[in-house]
Design a protein around this motif. Structure first.
Motif, PDB file in Angstrom:
ATOM      1  N   ARG A 109       0.845  -1.191   0.000  1.00  0.00           N
ATOM      2  CA  ARG A 109       0.000   0.000   0.000  1.00  0.00           C
ATOM      3  C   ARG A 109       0.879   1.239   0.000  1.00  0.00           C
ATOM      4  NH1 ARG A 109      -5.640  -0.350  -0.703  1.00  0.00           N
ATOM      5  NH2 ARG A 109      -6.198  -2.497  -0.197  1.00  0.00           N
ATOM      6  N   PRO A 110       0.625   2.189  -0.892  1.00  0.00           N
ATOM      7  CA  PRO A 110       1.494   3.372  -0.980  1.00  0.00           C
ATOM      8  C   PRO A 110       1.458   4.241   0.272  1.00  0.00           C
ATOM      9  CG  PRO A 110      -0.451   3.645  -2.365  1.00  0.00           C
ATOM     10  CD  PRO A 110      -0.453   2.222  -1.897  1.00  0.00           C
ATOM     11  N   ASP A 111       0.376   4.155   1.059  1.00  0.00           N
ATOM     12  CA  ASP A 111       0.259   5.009   2.232  1.00  0.00           C
ATOM     13  C   ASP A 111       0.747   4.329   3.506  1.00  0.00           C
ATOM     14  OD1 ASP A 111      -1.885   3.238   1.839  1.00  0.00           O
ATOM     15  OD2 ASP A 111      -3.134   4.347   3.258  1.00  0.00           O
ATOM     16  N   ARG A 112       1.333   3.130   3.387  1.00  0.00           N
ATOM     17  CA  ARG A 112       1.771   2.412   4.581  1.00  0.00           C
ATOM     18  C   ARG A 112       3.157   1.825   4.343  1.00  0.00           C
ATOM     19  NH1 ARG A 112      -3.299  -0.538   7.572  1.00  0.00           N
ATOM     20  NH2 ARG A 112      -4.861   1.063   7.181  1.00  0.00           N
ATOM     21  N   ASP A 113       3.903   1.689   5.464  1.00  0.00           N
ATOM     22  CA  ASP A 113       5.244   1.114   5.370  1.00  0.00           C
ATOM     23  C   ASP A 113       5.189  -0.385   5.114  1.00  0.00           C
ATOM     24  OD1 ASP A 113       6.317   3.601   5.850  1.00  0.00           O
ATOM     25  OD2 ASP A 113       6.399   3.299   8.030  1.00  0.00           O
ATOM     26  N   LYS A 114       4.163  -1.034   5.675  1.00  0.00           N
ATOM     27  CA  LYS A 114       4.058  -2.480   5.546  1.00  0.00           C
ATOM     28  C   LYS A 114       2.783  -2.832   4.778  1.00  0.00           C
ATOM     29  CE  LYS A 114       6.430  -3.424   9.932  1.00  0.00           C
ATOM     30  NZ  LYS A 114       6.313  -4.090  11.251  1.00  0.00           N
ATOM     31  N   PRO A 115       2.788  -3.979   4.105  1.00  0.00           N
ATOM     32  CA  PRO A 115       1.544  -4.396   3.429  1.00  0.00           C
ATOM     33  C   PRO A 115       0.408  -4.551   4.429  1.00  0.00           C
ATOM     34  CG  PRO A 115       3.412  -5.754   2.756  1.00  0.00           C
ATOM     35  CD  PRO A 115       3.873  -4.942   3.924  1.00  0.00           C
ATOM     36  N   SER A 116      -0.739  -4.013   4.105  1.00  0.00           N
ATOM     37  CA  SER A 116      -1.892  -4.133   4.992  1.00  0.00           C
ATOM     38  C   SER A 116      -2.942  -5.082   4.436  1.00  0.00           C
ATOM     39  CB  SER A 116      -2.539  -2.762   5.210  1.00  0.00           C
ATOM     40  OG  SER A 116      -3.003  -2.243   3.973  1.00  0.00           O
ATOM     41  N   GLU A 117      -2.673  -5.656   3.259  1.00  0.00           N
ATOM     42  CA  GLU A 117      -3.625  -6.581   2.656  1.00  0.00           C
ATOM     43  C   GLU A 117      -2.895  -7.834   2.188  1.00  0.00           C
ATOM     44  OE1 GLU A 117      -6.778  -7.006  -1.087  1.00  0.00           O
ATOM     45  OE2 GLU A 117      -5.642  -5.151  -0.808  1.00  0.00           O
ATOM     46  N   THR A 118      -3.507  -8.976   2.488  1.00  0.00           N
ATOM     47  CA  THR A 118      -3.029 -10.253   1.971  1.00  0.00           C
ATOM     48  C   THR A 118      -4.138 -10.837   1.113  1.00  0.00           C
ATOM     49  OG1 THR A 118      -1.689 -10.617   3.942  1.00  0.00           O
ATOM     50  CG2 THR A 118      -2.144 -12.538   2.563  1.00  0.00           C
ATOM     51  N   ARG A 119      -3.779 -11.366  -0.049  1.00  0.00           N
ATOM     52  CA  ARG A 119      -4.796 -11.914  -0.954  1.00  0.00           C
ATOM     53  C   ARG A 119      -4.541 -13.392  -1.227  1.00  0.00           C
ATOM     54  NH1 ARG A 119      -5.517  -7.302  -5.742  1.00  0.00           N
ATOM     55  NH2 ARG A 119      -6.457  -5.693  -4.393  1.00  0.00           N
ATOM     56  N   VAL A 120      -5.644 -14.090  -1.453  1.00  0.00           N
ATOM     57  CA  VAL A 120      -5.606 -15.455  -1.975  1.00  0.00           C
ATOM     58  C   VAL A 120      -6.433 -15.417  -3.252  1.00  0.00           C
ATOM     59  CG1 VAL A 120      -6.217 -17.864  -1.586  1.00  0.00           C
ATOM     60  CG2 VAL A 120      -5.427 -16.449   0.333  1.00  0.00           C
ATOM     61  N   GLN A 121      -5.808 -15.675  -4.385  1.00  0.00           N
ATOM     62  CA  GLN A 121      -6.516 -15.534  -5.658  1.00  0.00           C
ATOM     63  C   GLN A 121      -6.358 -16.795  -6.493  1.00  0.00           C
ATOM     64  OE1 GLN A 121      -4.664 -11.821  -6.606  1.00  0.00           O
ATOM     65  NE2 GLN A 121      -3.077 -12.781  -7.865  1.00  0.00           N
ATOM     66  N   SER A 122      -7.423 -17.100  -7.256  1.00  0.00           N
ATOM     67  CA  SER A 122      -7.426 -18.373  -7.974  1.00  0.00           C
ATOM     68  C   SER A 122      -8.354 -18.331  -9.174  1.00  0.00           C
ATOM     69  CB  SER A 122      -7.855 -19.500  -7.029  1.00  0.00           C
ATOM     70  OG  SER A 122      -8.140 -20.681  -7.726  1.00  0.00           O
ATOM     71  N   LYS A 123      -7.852 -18.805 -10.321  1.00  0.00           N
ATOM     72  CA  LYS A 123      -8.704 -18.973 -11.497  1.00  0.00           C
ATOM     73  C   LYS A 123      -9.629 -20.174 -11.334  1.00  0.00           C
ATOM     74  CE  LYS A 123      -5.764 -16.809 -15.024  1.00  0.00           C
ATOM     75  NZ  LYS A 123      -6.806 -15.903 -15.541  1.00  0.00           N
ATOM     76  N   ARG A 124      -9.144 -21.200 -10.644  1.00  0.00           N
ATOM     77  CA  ARG A 124      -9.990 -22.389 -10.435  1.00  0.00           C
ATOM     78  C   ARG A 124     -11.142 -22.084  -9.488  1.00  0.00           C
ATOM     79  NH1 ARG A 124      -5.777 -26.551  -8.495  1.00  0.00           N
ATOM     80  NH2 ARG A 124      -4.445 -24.717  -8.255  1.00  0.00           N
ATOM     81  N   LEU A 125     -10.937 -21.172  -8.543  1.00  0.00           N
ATOM     82  CA  LEU A 125     -12.037 -20.744  -7.687  1.00  0.00           C
ATOM     83  C   LEU A 125     -13.051 -19.945  -8.498  1.00  0.00           C
ATOM     84  CD1 LEU A 125     -13.347 -20.553  -4.918  1.00  0.00           C
ATOM     85  CD2 LEU A 125     -11.878 -18.578  -4.417  1.00  0.00           C
ATOM     86  N   TYR A 126     -12.586 -19.189  -9.475  1.00  0.00           N
ATOM     87  CA  TYR A 126     -13.478 -18.462 -10.379  1.00  0.00           C
ATOM     88  C   TYR A 126     -14.409 -19.435 -11.098  1.00  0.00           C
ATOM     89  CZ  TYR A 126     -14.915 -15.324 -14.204  1.00  0.00           C
ATOM     90  OH  TYR A 126     -15.649 -14.572 -15.094  1.00  0.00           O
TER      91      TYR A 126
END
Length: 355
Positions: A109-126
């Motif tokens: 995130r540009p406004d934070r020093d550390k990542p504030s979001e974690t994602r789990v993404q998948s085409k098979r889940l789609y």
């Protein structure tokens, strides 16, 4: 309270005073609501339910790249890896026997020093959610959850309430577990799903009206956005205990909040009557009608409301829809000279008495 049902005018609904035809109910009357745990299907797992629940609550579907994404912010990030494992157990295997495991991705995130979001993404889940119709309308309880196993329904509710729900109030001023959404239809589906666990809830519509609001713009600043109306589904009184025991949260701090709240009671929480109050009865015109038979109690639950059997007997071809009848061909006089009215006069009072 949020429950609603479409029935014919003469269909009977259970009230504290017995069965009453719908057309004879009035505003302010009470009807009985399912007051115990119901039955579930056999398909689906706890992990699949959790994946779908988090997707509805804090996920999104990217149609451009055909990918479904689960997002985890701040404290919620503690379960990101657990949910990635759940996705791997839920989606189809990767093709060509290649081992391709879905993992977590940190989003800077540009406004934070550390990542504030974690994602789990998948085409098979789609692919999976496409079969459920979630591409057209994400805010729903998927059909596979409604028809699925108890564990699948539990997982769905756990994840959805963990993502979008929370604990509010105190034992002194009133406490509750609340789920907020812009979709009334979603909350009504969730309300019925909770009820099948024996958990009563109340729907409050338009708790926050639509309009504009200053919100973070994702670039470190704030911007005015159009916002939709928000609605709340509220679990309170002793249903909080049932919610904790049957559903609960996946996030530690929310579980601890609920435990501390219930431990703070010196008296209560009080029980509630499983009834709902008639708000409105309106004519919906002509629609298809479906009859069914429940042979044990002659009653069933429709959208959470206790209603009467609508078909008493499965009929053979040529059968009659009566609980008692006479075969008039057997009342002809033996010499076939005419009809035996004397015998009919004897039989009818006896038949009425037996019926």
């Amino acid at each position: 309270e949020g429950y609603e049902l479409s029935v014919t005018a003469d269909h009977k609904i259970r009230t504290p005073n017995g069965w009453v035809e719908t057309q004879n109910l009035s505003e302010g009357d009470e009807v009985q609501i399912q007051n115990r745990k119901g039955g579930f299907g056999a398909g689906g797992s706890l992990e699949e339910g959790r994946v779908l629940g988090w997707l509805i609550g804090d996920g999104f579907i990217n149609n451009e790249v055909e990918c479904a994404v689960l997002s985890f912010f701040d404290e919620d990030r503690q379960i990101a890896q657990q949910m990635a494992d759940a996705v791997n157990k839920t989606v189809r295997p990767s093709v060509n026997n290649r081992e391709y495991e879905i993992t977590t991705v940190e989003v800077p995130r540009p406004d934070r020093d550390k990542p504030s979001e974690t994602r789990v993404q998948s085409k098979r889940l789609y692919e999976l959610v496409e079969d459920d119709g979630l591409l057209d309308e994400k805010h729903q309880v998927p059909g596979r959850v409604i028809r699925g196993s108890e564990e699948m329904a539990r997982g769905y509710l756990q994840a959805l309430f963990s993502a979008d729900g929370g604990v509010q109030g105190t034992a002194a001023n009133g406490s509750s577990v609340r789920l907020a959404s812009v979709s009334k239809d979603l909350l009504k589906d969730v309300q019925r799903l909770l009820l099948n666990f024996g958990i009563y809830s109340t729907l409050y519509t338009d708790r926050k009206p639509e309009g504009t609001k200053m919100l973070p713009d994702g670039q470190g600043g704030r911007k005015e956005y159009d916002v939709q109306a928000f609605h709340d589904l509220v679990v309170s009184k002793d249903d909080l205990v049932r919610f904790r025991d049957e559903i609960g949260f996946l996030i530690d701090y929310k579980s601890e909040q609920l435990d501390e709240l219930l431990d703070s009671y010196t008296k209560g929480p009080y029980s509630r009557a499983f009834t709902a109050t008639v708000d409105e009865i309106r004519n919906r015109g002509v629609e298809p009608v479906y009859d069914l038979t429940e042979p044990n109690t002659h009653s069933l639950v429709g959208n959470g409301i206790v209603i009467h059997n609508c078909g008493e007997q499965i009929l053979p071809v040529g059968g009659v829809c009566l609980l008692g009848n006479f075969n008039l061909t057997q009342l002809m006089k033996e010499d076939r000279s005419g009809f035996d009215y004397d015998l009919l006069e004897t039989l009818v009072p006896r038949a009425v008495r037996f019926l």
